[in-house]
Motif scaffolding. Structure first.
Motif, PDB file in Angstrom:
ATOM      1  N   ILE A 169       0.822  -1.219   0.000  1.00  0.00           N
ATOM      2  CA  ILE A 169       0.000   0.000   0.000  1.00  0.00           C
ATOM      3  C   ILE A 169       0.857   1.271   0.000  1.00  0.00           C
ATOM      4  CG2 ILE A 169      -1.895  -1.158   1.180  1.00  0.00           C
ATOM      5  CD1 ILE A 169      -1.059   0.438   3.716  1.00  0.00           C
ATOM      6  N   GLY A 170       2.184   1.136  -0.016  1.00  0.00           N
ATOM      7  CA  GLY A 170       3.007   2.342   0.002  1.00  0.00           C
ATOM      8  C   GLY A 170       4.487   2.025   0.080  1.00  0.00           C
ATOM      9  N   GLN A 171       5.255   3.069   0.337  1.00  0.00           N
ATOM     10  CA  GLN A 171       6.717   2.922   0.397  1.00  0.00           C
ATOM     11  C   GLN A 171       7.279   3.939   1.388  1.00  0.00           C
ATOM     12  OE1 GLN A 171       8.765   3.493  -3.381  1.00  0.00           O
ATOM     13  NE2 GLN A 171      10.227   1.885  -2.842  1.00  0.00           N
ATOM     14  N   PHE A 172       8.219   3.477   2.197  1.00  0.00           N
ATOM     15  CA  PHE A 172       8.890   4.379   3.135  1.00  0.00           C
ATOM     16  C   PHE A 172       9.844   5.286   2.373  1.00  0.00           C
ATOM     17  CE2 PHE A 172       7.631   0.768   5.776  1.00  0.00           C
ATOM     18  CZ  PHE A 172       6.987   1.436   6.813  1.00  0.00           C
ATOM     19  N   SER A 173       9.895   6.556   2.809  1.00  0.00           N
ATOM     20  CA  SER A 173      10.686   7.567   2.104  1.00  0.00           C
ATOM     21  C   SER A 173      11.793   8.080   3.026  1.00  0.00           C
ATOM     22  CB  SER A 173       9.768   8.712   1.660  1.00  0.00           C
ATOM     23  OG  SER A 173       9.159   9.311   2.793  1.00  0.00           O
ATOM     24  N   HIS A 174      12.434   9.172   2.644  1.00  0.00           N
ATOM     25  CA  HIS A 174      13.509   9.760   3.455  1.00  0.00           C
ATOM     26  C   HIS A 174      13.236  11.235   3.756  1.00  0.00           C
ATOM     27  CE1 HIS A 174      14.822  11.700  -0.225  1.00  0.00           C
ATOM     28  NE2 HIS A 174      14.792  10.522  -0.824  1.00  0.00           N
ATOM     29  N   ASP A 175      12.018  11.704   3.493  1.00  0.00           N
ATOM     30  CA  ASP A 175      11.736  13.134   3.646  1.00  0.00           C
ATOM     31  C   ASP A 175      11.058  13.484   4.971  1.00  0.00           C
ATOM     32  OD1 ASP A 175       9.267  11.993   3.245  1.00  0.00           O
ATOM     33  OD2 ASP A 175       8.799  13.070   1.390  1.00  0.00           O
ATOM     34  N   ARG A 176      10.829  12.476   5.831  1.00  0.00           N
ATOM     35  CA  ARG A 176      10.190  12.664   7.132  1.00  0.00           C
ATOM     36  C   ARG A 176       8.859  13.405   7.007  1.00  0.00           C
ATOM     37  NH1 ARG A 176      12.520  14.416  12.281  1.00  0.00           N
ATOM     38  NH2 ARG A 176      10.909  12.968  13.000  1.00  0.00           N
ATOM     39  N   ARG A 177       8.091  13.023   6.010  1.00  0.00           N
ATOM     40  CA  ARG A 177       6.736  13.544   5.853  1.00  0.00           C
ATOM     41  C   ARG A 177       5.765  12.391   5.643  1.00  0.00           C
ATOM     42  NH1 ARG A 177       6.644  19.072   5.646  1.00  0.00           N
ATOM     43  NH2 ARG A 177       4.400  19.051   5.182  1.00  0.00           N
ATOM     44  N   LEU A 178       4.565  12.588   6.177  1.00  0.00           N
ATOM     45  CA  LEU A 178       3.489  11.625   5.975  1.00  0.00           C
ATOM     46  C   LEU A 178       2.659  12.107   4.796  1.00  0.00           C
ATOM     47  CD1 LEU A 178       1.688   9.213   6.905  1.00  0.00           C
ATOM     48  CD2 LEU A 178       0.452  10.866   8.332  1.00  0.00           C
ATOM     49  N   LYS A 179       2.739  11.366   3.685  1.00  0.00           N
ATOM     50  CA  LYS A 179       2.007  11.737   2.483  1.00  0.00           C
ATOM     51  C   LYS A 179       1.026  10.627   2.125  1.00  0.00           C
ATOM     52  CE  LYS A 179       5.477  14.823   0.478  1.00  0.00           C
ATOM     53  NZ  LYS A 179       6.231  15.201  -0.731  1.00  0.00           N
ATOM     54  N   LEU A 180      -0.253  11.003   2.059  1.00  0.00           N
ATOM     55  CA  LEU A 180      -1.296  10.073   1.673  1.00  0.00           C
ATOM     56  C   LEU A 180      -1.862  10.497   0.336  1.00  0.00           C
ATOM     57  CD1 LEU A 180      -3.314   9.877   5.042  1.00  0.00           C
ATOM     58  CD2 LEU A 180      -1.316   8.542   4.366  1.00  0.00           C
ATOM     59  N   LEU A 181      -2.028   9.523  -0.542  1.00  0.00           N
ATOM     60  CA  LEU A 181      -2.612   9.785  -1.842  1.00  0.00           C
ATOM     61  C   LEU A 181      -3.788   8.858  -2.062  1.00  0.00           C
ATOM     62  CD1 LEU A 181       0.802   9.916  -2.266  1.00  0.00           C
ATOM     63  CD2 LEU A 181      -0.046  11.049  -4.321  1.00  0.00           C
ATOM     64  N   TYR A 182      -4.803   9.376  -2.771  1.00  0.00           N
ATOM     65  CA  TYR A 182      -5.962   8.575  -3.134  1.00  0.00           C
ATOM     66  C   TYR A 182      -6.251   8.830  -4.604  1.00  0.00           C
ATOM     67  CZ  TYR A 182     -10.603   6.463  -3.070  1.00  0.00           C
ATOM     68  OH  TYR A 182     -11.689   5.661  -3.334  1.00  0.00           O
ATOM     69  N   GLN A 183      -6.131   7.775  -5.402  1.00  0.00           N
ATOM     70  CA  GLN A 183      -6.317   7.878  -6.851  1.00  0.00           C
ATOM     71  C   GLN A 183      -5.469   9.002  -7.437  1.00  0.00           C
ATOM     72  OE1 GLN A 183     -10.581   8.278  -7.321  1.00  0.00           O
ATOM     73  NE2 GLN A 183     -10.963   6.122  -6.864  1.00  0.00           N
ATOM     74  N   GLY A 184      -4.231   9.081  -6.958  1.00  0.00           N
ATOM     75  CA  GLY A 184      -3.278  10.050  -7.483  1.00  0.00           C
ATOM     76  C   GLY A 184      -3.377  11.444  -6.894  1.00  0.00           C
ATOM     77  N   LYS A 185      -4.372  11.691  -6.022  1.00  0.00           N
ATOM     78  CA  LYS A 185      -4.561  13.014  -5.418  1.00  0.00           C
ATOM     79  C   LYS A 185      -3.988  13.028  -4.003  1.00  0.00           C
ATOM     80  CE  LYS A 185      -7.226  14.451  -8.881  1.00  0.00           C
ATOM     81  NZ  LYS A 185      -7.449  13.197  -9.618  1.00  0.00           N
ATOM     82  N   LEU A 186      -3.220  14.070  -3.687  1.00  0.00           N
ATOM     83  CA  LEU A 186      -2.639  14.205  -2.366  1.00  0.00           C
ATOM     84  C   LEU A 186      -3.722  14.626  -1.377  1.00  0.00           C
ATOM     85  CD1 LEU A 186       0.156  14.106  -0.879  1.00  0.00           C
ATOM     86  CD2 LEU A 186       0.275  16.583  -1.231  1.00  0.00           C
ATOM     87  N   VAL A 187      -3.946  13.809  -0.336  1.00  0.00           N
ATOM     88  CA  VAL A 187      -5.009  14.109   0.639  1.00  0.00           C
ATOM     89  C   VAL A 187      -4.446  14.391   2.033  1.00  0.00           C
ATOM     90  CG1 VAL A 187      -6.728  12.782  -0.625  1.00  0.00           C
ATOM     91  CG2 VAL A 187      -5.391  11.660   1.170  1.00  0.00           C
ATOM     92  N   CYS A 188      -3.153  14.188   2.216  1.00  0.00           N
ATOM     93  CA  CYS A 188      -2.531  14.464   3.514  1.00  0.00           C
ATOM     94  C   CYS A 188      -1.038  14.655   3.299  1.00  0.00           C
ATOM     95  CB  CYS A 188      -2.788  13.320   4.496  1.00  0.00           C
ATOM     96  SG  CYS A 188      -1.891  13.467   6.069  1.00  0.00           S
ATOM     97  N   ASP A 189      -0.486  15.703   3.916  1.00  0.00           N
ATOM     98  CA  ASP A 189       0.951  15.968   3.823  1.00  0.00           C
ATOM     99  C   ASP A 189       1.376  16.643   5.130  1.00  0.00           C
ATOM    100  OD1 ASP A 189       3.550  16.486   3.180  1.00  0.00           O
ATOM    101  OD2 ASP A 189       3.121  17.849   1.512  1.00  0.00           O
ATOM    102  N   LEU A 190       1.814  15.838   6.083  1.00  0.00           N
ATOM    103  CA  LEU A 190       2.169  16.333   7.416  1.00  0.00           C
ATOM    104  C   LEU A 190       3.644  16.101   7.709  1.00  0.00           C
ATOM    105  CD1 LEU A 190      -0.843  15.076   9.608  1.00  0.00           C
ATOM    106  CD2 LEU A 190      -0.318  17.449   8.991  1.00  0.00           C
TER     107      LEU A 190
END
Length: 594
Positions: free
Chosen positions: A540-561
């Motif tokens: 359902i996703g991939q860990f990144s290195h930017d220390r941000r929580l990014k949620l996407l739904y059908q390609g749309k960004l719905v959360c960026d904390l």
């Protein structure tokens, strides 16, 4: 659609019915002479007569003790016979339905699109409408998750679809702020911190961002009262948890304490080769509004905590402590909206026993207390001991690029706002509105999940594991990714049914789910292993290195904390303590002799 009614053979005693007769008598209703209970199954599909007979004989009815019929009995309504059918509400998961669908596949029966179940009660006796209503409301159904089946009601209601629409909340506007205060129980200091953060971000928060903050900052997830600053007179206690229990443990610094206050459970060294993992938690509010399901998912959740500690411990035994009001508490004194202690007692005991037995994990000890002060607020403590190799006791750490894999059960609306519901004061209003806060358990899914996860652990197919409990994916993935960051694609989460919004997918607390951090080169082997054991696994996703929580739904960004704000931006709770010295009554001594 086909309706199958399964009932006991006439010469056998109906244990469920006899128990209900006694419970009805406890209500003060003495005119009921007998109760019989039957199981109802609706099969949505086109089936030949031979196929339907096969399903009934091989799957739905026990040929030794039960018979079945394919049409409802024709009982003429009169004052001596009352028929009540009780089914689950739409959207409530019924584990029996899943088991039947699995069994149909094993029998190579196709064409069944869905299954629904119900209980049919035939109550014989002279009853008025008010008495029948009392029996239904207090003994036969819990309106939180069930309803009485009425003529003409659709048995298979369609789940609504969902069309994406990003919802943003203007917290700088009075009406938007009023909406946030109404929906979320943030403190004023927390609201100020959130407003400041989004002002710096230069935008309005989305509903998913507010939900994430609400879950992460809830009492249940972060213990903000224990971590608060408490002033008593001239003395200030900064972080009660850290300055008492944690301080003593750190000062003792015993070498056999392998993992404390940093994972889902505590771990100690057992014999140099093996380690013991132990966790106890409460499931009070859910058990107060739905005793069977609340207690069952309490034991199911605490079993997953050792499984999600270190690299995974095998659960080997349970312990329970229950605190209830007296089971003979007078019904006339029961507050409105509160379940009777006897019903809570029976439901909690049955829920814990049924779930643990189906997992094959024994309950080795426990205790039970009765006191009127537990009325409407029972205490349900569930604990589990796990066993793991000592070298696997330390918490794993994912790497940027590792995949987020959710395994086990599917996601539904059950359990939404469960941790925030558990953090709030229980009232009649909260009970009535809590139907989606109570999780519905499926121990067979969890049993398969435990077995396959231990195989994956021994094959070293993942770097880190955590259980998906309070707060759902929001808590599990959010906490795992605190030091790295993560991108999650919510439409990839396996769902029980359609119609869930992106926020509901993210915060749902549906049971029997775990989250893994899997290196890309281990993914194929892990997916093949889980498929071989009929356990779902989805990336359902991939860990990144930017220390941000990014949620996407059908390609749309719905959360960026920002992870720093999410996990460390909550203002410390400040409380003023008041203590009054006890004043014992003066002893009633006789006057001194003249």
């Amino acid at each position: 659609m086909h309706r199958v009614e399964v009932y006991l053979k006439p010469h056998l005693p109906d244990a469920r019915g006899l128990s209900l007769v006694k419970d009805i008598q406890d209500l003060g209703i003495t005119t009921v002479t007998a109760v019989s209970v039957a199981d109802i199954y609706w099969l949505d599909g086109e089936l030949t007569a031979d196929r339907l007979e096969l399903i009934c004989r091989r799957l739905l009815a026990d040929p030794v003790t039960q018979d079945y019929r394919l049409s409802p009995t024709d009982i003429k309504p009169d004052k001596q016979a009352h028929t009540v059918e009780v089914a689950y509400n739409a959207g409530v998961a019924d584990p029996v339905e899943d088991s039947i669908m699995k069994a149909l596949r094993d029998l190579a029966v196709s064409g069944v699109r869905g299954v629904k179940t119900a209980k049919k009660y035939l109550i014989r006796g002279n009853l008025g409408s008010r008495q029948l209503e009392m029996i239904c409301g207090r003994l036969l159904l819990n309106p939180i998750i069930q309803h009485i089946v009425r003529p003409g009601q659709p048995i298979f209601p369609q789940n609504p679809g969902y069309s994406f629409r990003l919802k943003q909340v203007d917290i700088l506007d009075n009406s938007g702020l009023l909406e946030v205060r109404k929906q979320f129980d943030f403190t004023e200091d927390e609201l100020k911190a959130i407003i400041t953060y989004f002002r710096q971000e230069g935008r309005k928060p989305t509903d998913a961002e507010l939900e994430t903050l609400f879950q992460t900052w809830s009492e249940h997830c972060v213990h903000k009262t224990f971590k608060g600053s408490i002033k008593l007179g001239d003395q200030t206690i900064d972080n009660l948890l850290q300055s008492t229990v944690m301080k003593a443990t750190e000062e003792l610094k015993k070498p056999w304490c392998l993992s404390v206050f940093e994972d889902n459970a505590g771990v100690i060294d057992f014999d140099g080769r093996w380690a013991l993992c132990f966790k106890v938690e409460t499931h009070n509010h859910p058990s107060a509004v739905e005793p069977y399901g609340g207690a069952a998912t309490g034991i199911g959740g605490v079993v997953r905590d050792p499984l999600g500690t270190g690299l995974g411990a095998k659960p080997i035994l349970n312990t329970d402590v229950f605190c209830f009001a007296p089971p003979d508490f007078p019904y006339r004194q029961l507050p409105s909206g509160v379940l009777h202690p006897r019903r809570i007692f029976k439901g909690v005991r049955a829920g814990v026993a049924d779930y643990a037995n189906r997992l094959g994990i024994p309950t080795l000890n426990g205790a039970i207390l009765f006191d009127e002060r537990y009325l409407a607020n029972p205490l349900v403590f569930c604990g589990t001991l796990g066993l793991m190799p000592k070298e696997m006791a330390g918490r794993g750490q994912q790497q940027p690029g590792d995949l987020v894999v959710v395994v086990g059960g599917r996601t539904g609306r059950d359990g939404i706002h469960g941790v925030t519901f558990a953090s709030e004061k229980l009232t009649e209003e909260s009970s009535a509105a809590s139907y989606s806060s109570v999780q519905i358990g499926n121990p067979i899914v969890e049993k398969k999940l435990i077995d396959v996860l231990l195989q994956a652990r021994d094959r070293k197919l993942y770097r880190r594991i955590t259980d998906c409990g309070g707060g759902g994916l929001s808590s599990a993935v959010g906490e795992m990714a605190a030091e790295t960051g993560v991108h999650v694609y919510l439409e990839k989460v396996p769902l029980k049914y359609s119609g869930l919004t992106y926020s509901e997918i993210w915060i749902s607390e549906s049971q029997e789910r775990m989250v893994l951090a899997v290196p890309p080169d281990c993914l194929d082997e892990l997916l093949e292993l889980f498929a071989s054991q009929d356990v779902e696994a989805a990336v359902i996703g991939q860990f990144s290195h930017d220390r941000r929580l990014k949620l996407l739904y059908q390609g749309k960004l719905v959360c960026d904390l920002d992870m720093e704000f999410l996990h460390h931006g909550r203002p410390q709770l400040k409380r003023q303590a008041v203590w009054q010295p006890p004043r014992p009554p003066a002893p009633g001594l006789p006057p001194p002799p003249a």
